[in-house]
Design a protein around this motif. Structure first.
Motif, short mmCIF file in Angstrom:
data_model
loop_
_atom_site.label_atom_id
_atom_site.label_comp_id
_atom_site.label_asym_id
_atom_site.label_seq_id
_atom_site.Cartn_x
_atom_site.Cartn_y
_atom_site.Cartn_z
N ASP A 21 0.84 -1.20 0.00
CA ASP A 21 0.00 0.00 0.00
C ASP A 21 0.87 1.25 0.00
O ASP A 21 0.59 2.21 -0.71
N LYS A 22 1.94 1.23 0.79
CA LYS A 22 2.84 2.38 0.85
C LYS A 22 3.49 2.62 -0.52
O LYS A 22 3.58 3.76 -0.98
N GLY A 23 3.94 1.55 -1.16
CA GLY A 23 4.56 1.67 -2.48
C GLY A 23 3.59 2.21 -3.53
O GLY A 23 3.97 3.03 -4.37
N ILE A 24 2.35 1.74 -3.47
CA ILE A 24 1.33 2.22 -4.40
C ILE A 24 1.07 3.70 -4.17
O ILE A 24 1.01 4.49 -5.10
N ALA A 25 0.96 4.07 -2.89
CA ALA A 25 0.70 5.47 -2.54
C ALA A 25 1.81 6.37 -3.07
O ALA A 25 1.54 7.43 -3.66
N GLU A 26 3.04 5.95 -2.88
CA GLU A 26 4.17 6.75 -3.36
C GLU A 26 4.18 6.86 -4.88
O GLU A 26 4.42 7.93 -5.43
N LYS A 27 3.91 5.76 -5.55
CA LYS A 27 3.93 5.75 -7.01
C LYS A 27 2.83 6.61 -7.61
O LYS A 27 3.03 7.28 -8.63
N LEU A 28 1.65 6.61 -6.99
CA LEU A 28 0.50 7.33 -7.53
C LEU A 28 0.29 8.70 -6.87
O LEU A 28 -0.68 9.39 -7.19
N PHE A 29 1.16 9.06 -5.93
CA PHE A 29 1.07 10.36 -5.25
C PHE A 29 -0.25 10.54 -4.52
O PHE A 29 -0.92 11.58 -4.62
N ILE A 30 -0.66 9.48 -3.79
CA ILE A 30 -1.87 9.51 -2.97
C ILE A 30 -1.51 8.97 -1.59
O ILE A 30 -0.39 8.47 -1.39
#
Length: 72
Positions: A21-30
């Motif tokens: 989830d953290k990686g997704i958030a960082e990648k998508l800027f959310i």
């Protein structure tokens, strides 16, 4: 089955690629909370039962691989 939004498809793909989830958030800027909200909406739309965090992710990846998701 309800269609997934473009963002939900992006998140589903990143989950399938093994992102946290953290990686997704960082990648998508959310935020991570936004990722979690999207994941839970995906689970609901794809009728993935709450059997624990990791089981849900495995089931989501299986649906992604099987091509059972619909783009919005």
């Amino acid at each position: 089955m309800e269609k997934l939004t473009k963002r939900e498809c992006e998140i589903m793909q990143l989950v399938a690629l093994g992102y946290s989830d953290k990686g997704i958030a960082e990648k998508l800027f959310i935020t991570e909370n936004t990722v979690k909200t999207h994941r839970h909406k995906i689970y609901d739309k794809l009728q993935i039962e709450s059997e624990g965090k990791y089981n849900q992710r495995v089931l989501l990846v299986n649906k992604y691989i099987d091509g059972l998701f619909l783009r919005g």
